[in-house]
Enzyme design. Structure first.
Site, PDB file in Angstrom:
ATOM      1  CB  CYS A   2      -0.952   0.075   1.167  1.00  0.00           C
ATOM      2  SG  CYS A   2      -2.185  -1.201   1.206  1.00  0.00           S
ATOM      3  NE  ARG A  27       4.835   1.688   0.211  1.00  0.00           N
ATOM      4  CZ  ARG A  27       5.452   1.850   1.369  1.00  0.00           C
ATOM      5  NH1 ARG A  27       6.653   2.390   1.390  1.00  0.00           N
ATOM      6  NH2 ARG A  27       4.891   1.510   2.501  1.00  0.00           N
ATOM      7  CD1 TRP A  74       0.635  -6.164  -2.441  1.00  0.00           C
ATOM      8  CD2 TRP A  74      -0.058  -6.810  -0.415  1.00  0.00           C
ATOM      9  NE1 TRP A  74       1.100  -7.433  -2.219  1.00  0.00           N
ATOM     10  CE2 TRP A  74       0.700  -7.858  -0.991  1.00  0.00           C
ATOM     11  CE3 TRP A  74      -0.585  -6.994   0.850  1.00  0.00           C
ATOM     12  CZ2 TRP A  74       0.946  -9.058  -0.339  1.00  0.00           C
ATOM     13  CZ3 TRP A  74      -0.355  -8.199   1.502  1.00  0.00           C
ATOM     14  CH2 TRP A  74       0.404  -9.222   0.910  1.00  0.00           C
ATOM     15  CG  ASN A 100       0.262   1.020   4.364  1.00  0.00           C
ATOM     16  OD1 ASN A 100       0.010  -0.171   4.414  1.00  0.00           O
ATOM     17  ND2 ASN A 100       1.484   1.491   4.201  1.00  0.00           N
ATOM     18  N   GLY A 101      -2.320  -0.614   6.148  1.00  0.00           N
ATOM     19  CA  GLY A 101      -2.280  -1.359   7.408  1.00  0.00           C
ATOM     20  C   GLY A 101      -3.495  -2.242   7.557  1.00  0.00           C
ATOM     21  CD  GLU A 486      18.700 -13.323  -1.507  1.00  0.00           C
ATOM     22  OE1 GLU A 486      17.900 -13.782  -0.691  1.00  0.00           O
ATOM     23  OE2 GLU A 486      18.461 -12.279  -2.151  1.00  0.00           O
ATOM     24  CE  LYS A 490      16.186 -11.603  -4.804  1.00  0.00           C
ATOM     25  NZ  LYS A 490      16.379 -11.327  -3.429  1.00  0.00           N
ATOM     26  CD  GLU A 493      12.153 -12.215  -3.869  1.00  0.00           C
ATOM     27  OE1 GLU A 493      11.736 -11.575  -2.904  1.00  0.00           O
ATOM     28  OE2 GLU A 493      13.296 -12.048  -4.335  1.00  0.00           O
ATOM     29  CG  HIS A 509      19.680 -36.530   3.709  1.00  0.00           C
ATOM     30  ND1 HIS A 509      19.852 -37.820   4.156  1.00  0.00           N
ATOM     31  CD2 HIS A 509      20.851 -35.894   3.958  1.00  0.00           C
ATOM     32  CE1 HIS A 509      21.064 -37.952   4.669  1.00  0.00           C
ATOM     33  NE2 HIS A 509      21.696 -36.790   4.547  1.00  0.00           N
ATOM     34  CE  LYS A 608      12.852  -3.080  -1.961  1.00  0.00           C
ATOM     35  NZ  LYS A 608      13.759  -4.212  -2.238  1.00  0.00           N
TER      36      LYS A 608
HETATM   37  C1  G6P Z   1       9.433  -8.487   1.366  1.00  0.00           C
HETATM   38  C2  G6P Z   1      10.316  -8.153   0.200  1.00  0.00           C
HETATM   39  C3  G6P Z   1      11.617  -8.920   0.308  1.00  0.00           C
HETATM   40  C4  G6P Z   1      12.283  -8.637   1.636  1.00  0.00           C
HETATM   41  C5  G6P Z   1      11.339  -8.932   2.811  1.00  0.00           C
HETATM   42  C6  G6P Z   1      11.899  -8.402   4.122  1.00  0.00           C
HETATM   43  O1  G6P Z   1       8.991  -9.793   1.278  1.00  0.00           O
HETATM   44  O2  G6P Z   1       9.673  -8.472  -1.015  1.00  0.00           O
HETATM   45  O3  G6P Z   1      12.485  -8.535  -0.736  1.00  0.00           O
HETATM   46  O4  G6P Z   1      13.440  -9.389   1.756  1.00  0.00           O
HETATM   47  O5  G6P Z   1      10.086  -8.280   2.610  1.00  0.00           O
HETATM   48  O6  G6P Z   1      11.948  -7.009   4.044  1.00  0.00           O
HETATM   49  P1  G6P Z   1      12.888  -6.069   4.865  1.00  0.00           P
HETATM   50  O7  G6P Z   1      12.561  -4.689   4.371  1.00  0.00           O
HETATM   51  O8  G6P Z   1      12.520  -6.263   6.314  1.00  0.00           O
HETATM   52  O9  G6P Z   1      14.277  -6.461   4.605  1.00  0.00           O
END
Ligand code: G6P
Length: 613
Positions: A2, A27, A74, A100-101, A486, A490, A493, A509, A608
């Site tokens: 949001c 975001r 969102w 937002n929230g 990670e 990536k 996502e 395993h 984000k």
């Molecule tokens: C969301 C974002 C991720 C991020 C995560 C934690 O899921 O899409 O990219 O790693 O939040 O966010 P932060 O701002 O706490 O690192």
């Protein structure tokens, strides 16, 4: 997650709101809307989909007005559609609100309001809130400000809101609890937004609202800030350090690619002033300040979400390896709800790019209640987590707009390396000569990342071969295991390919059952200390006809010959390898996502900054 934009002043609000919403697109959102007030009328436009679709929808319609609010939603309560999009109007049509929230007691309030004859068009908690404010206003015969304050005192949950009132066309009221909100102060004009990006091109003077505070912004340039307890606060006006260029694409096709390429610079910024390799010292201000307490701790707990959690896993390896202090790493969402054991001499490290992640913030509150020392590693300056922690260090990556985190991750890892080294040096668990060697090598990492970036075309070719794959496996050992996690994150996502990151030895395993000629396996094969074992893992995959994409040390002909495709990284100290091995994985995901036609910077369903739990 949001986005909020508001404007009151002398200019046309519509273009400011629309540009602001576009800047907040990163975001993550699924619908958008604006409302403008002119001639005692609200002109309200809402659309599921992108901000550009909203803009197309308003073509030829009345968008005049010098006061207005806009929102990217969102979805939490109710599907993403035109009706559930914000702004929402009260039943009388006099109040408009964006939010937002999450309002946790919305169901009870909705029931009470329904009994009083209120009706609701949407499924949202936001429409309940705007009507609740209206009801409080009417019942108490209150002015707008008093009504908002009184109503918010009854609200359970998290919010950032902005409210407009037809009967008060010269005032905008913004309030926050748990969700970020910043007010930009111009000349006889004000901007309100979820973060500074919609504001930066108009003014650099901003006030970040604190939790349980609200701002009343008047068209004549006056403004006040009060707490929800009705105590007037002296506003702390700060100058924004960010510039417009930092939030624009600068010639790159996507923010993500720009941010991958910014890593050498971001790393230099995160190290600057904190390290002297020649003299062998490290100075993280927050660590210095609480050094005794940090050194006396029997245990550190690292908590974070998403990519930041992966940096946290590396933190565990680094701190235990170098300073021999036990570390636990936990998803903030689990930590906050599972009644964890926290001692008052524990140190809790909270890692967050945005500094706004609701679960991480809640974990911090629990740790503080139990009297642990809480140290934040954040990117966004002045963010909620940066303010909620006792001490901390900024990563200085600069604004990260692409939803998939890249430069924020590498700078978090840098900070954790420095943290671990500084503690180890103070504890005497590493020698000064070792520290100097690592610091010299750390200073050379940005150049080495540049070398990897030069292989972008070759990595694109590998991406081309595999962009239609349905699954990917990522394997790594030791310091490369969190990087494998990670890398897999990536890929899933942004390309929506199912991917898993595993410690290489765990393959047998379970995941080995998945391997056939269709399965690409990315192997991080750079750790010299586990070389033989990695070679065996590669052979196990090859024996089952899996396709190997190996990330190898420069000149490693043996593994190159075994792999189907190889990407070289310059050699470095083992504890620093994640800073290099992650880069080709970022590029690989990026190119695959582009080839699959995915929206790289705003992947579906993701946000984000996750400000709800
Ligand atoms: C969301 C974002 C991720 C991020 C995560 C934690 O899921 O899409 O990219 O790693 O939040 O966010 P932060 O701002 O706490 O690192």
């Amino acid at each position: 997650m949001c986005g909020i934009v508001g404007y009151i002043g002398t200019r046309d609000a519509y273009p400011i709101l629309m540009k602001g919403l576009a800047r907040l697109e990163y975001r993550g959102y699924d619908s958008a809307g604006v409302v403008l007030l002119s001639d005692h009328t609200f002109n309200l436009y809402k659309k599921a989909g992108k901000v550009s679709e909203l803009d197309a929808f308003t073509k030829g319609k009345n968008t005049s007005g010098t006061i207005g609010i806009g929102h990217t939603r969102w979805a939490t309560h109710g599907v993403p559609n035109d009706t559930n999009a914000h702004p929402h109007l009260s039943n009388s049509g006099k109040l408009a609100l964006i939010h937002n929230g999450i309002i946790e007691n919305y169901a009870t309030l909705k029931e009470q309001l329904t009994k009083k004859g209120y009706h609701f068009k949407s499924e949202t908690d936001t429409e309940v809130l705007v009507n609740f404010i209206e009801e409080v206003k009417i019942q108490g015969n209150l002015n707008l400000e008093d009504a908002i304050r009184t109503a918010l005192n009854e609200i359970i949950g998290a919010y950032a809101i902005v409210v407009m009132d037809i009967d008060n066309p010269d005032v905008l009221i913004a309030a926050r609890k748990g969700s970020p909100l910043v007010v930009g102060i111009g000349k006889n004009e004000f901007f309100v937004a979820s973060d500074a990006s919609p504001i930066i091109e108009y003014t650099k003077n901003v006030v970040y609202l604190d939790d349980k505070e609200y701002a009343v912004l008047h068209r004549n340039g006056d403004f006040t800030i009060h707490t929800l307890g009705n105590v007037q606060m002296t506003p702390f006006v700060q100058e924004l350090q960010m510039d417009l260029e930092a939030i624009e694409k600068g010639g790159f096709d996507h923010f993500m690619l720009k941010e991958i390429y910014e890593q050498p610079r971001a790393l230099v910024d995160s190290i600057r002033g904190r390290v002297n390799a020649e003299d062998g010292w490290i100075k993280l201000g927050g660590v210095e300040e609480y050094l005794n307490r940090i050194l006396k701790a029997n245990r550190y707990i690292i908590t974070a979400c998403g990519t930041s959690y992966h940096a946290g896993l590396l933190g565990e390896y680094l701190i235990e390896d170098l300073s021999r202090i036990p570390v636990e790493v936990e998803f903030a969402s689990e930590f906050r709800y599972r009644n964890p054991i926290i001692y008052n001499d524990d140190v809790v490290l909270a890692i967050s790019q945005s500094g706004e992640t609701a679960d991480t913030l809640a974990a911090i509150e629990i740790a503080k209640e139990r009297q642990a020392l809480v140290y934040g590693i954040c990117n966004v300056i002045g963010s909620s987590i940066a303010r909620a922690t006792h001490a901390g260090s900024y990563t200085h990556a600069g604004p990260e707009i692409g939803v998939a985190s890249t430069k924020a991750f590498s700078t978090q890892v840098v900070l954790l390396i420095l943290w671990a080294l500084q503690i180890a040096e103070k504890k005497g668990s590493i020698s000064t000569s070792y520290l100097r060697r690592i610091l010299f090598e750390l200073e050379s990492i940005p150049k080495k990342i540049e070398e990897i970036l030069k292989q972008n075309d070759a990595i694109r070719e590998i991406a081309y071969k595999f962009h239609n794959a349905e699954n990917f496996l990522y394997l790594g050992r030791g310091y490369n295991y969190p990087v494998a996690m990670e890398g897999a994150l990536k890929l899933k996502e942004i390309s929506y390919i199912h991917a898993e990151g595993y410690p290489a030895a765990e393959m047998k395993h379970g995941p080995i059952a998945l391997i056939d000629e269709q399965m690409p396996v990315v192997v991080l094969a750079t750790n010299e200390s586990a070389r033989e074992k990695i070679v065996s893992n590669i052979q196990e995959v090859k024996a089952r006809k899996g396709q190997i994409i190996a990330v190898i040390n420069e000149g490693d002909e043996e593994i190159r010959a075994m792999a189907d495709y190889a990407i070289e990284i310059p050699s470095t100290e083992e504890i620093l390898t994640p800073l290099l091995t992650v880069v080709p994985l970022q590029l690989l995901s990026y190119h695959i996502a582009v080839m699959r036609g995915a929206n790289v910077d705003q992947p579906r369903n993701l946000a984000k900054s996750v400000t709800v739990e």
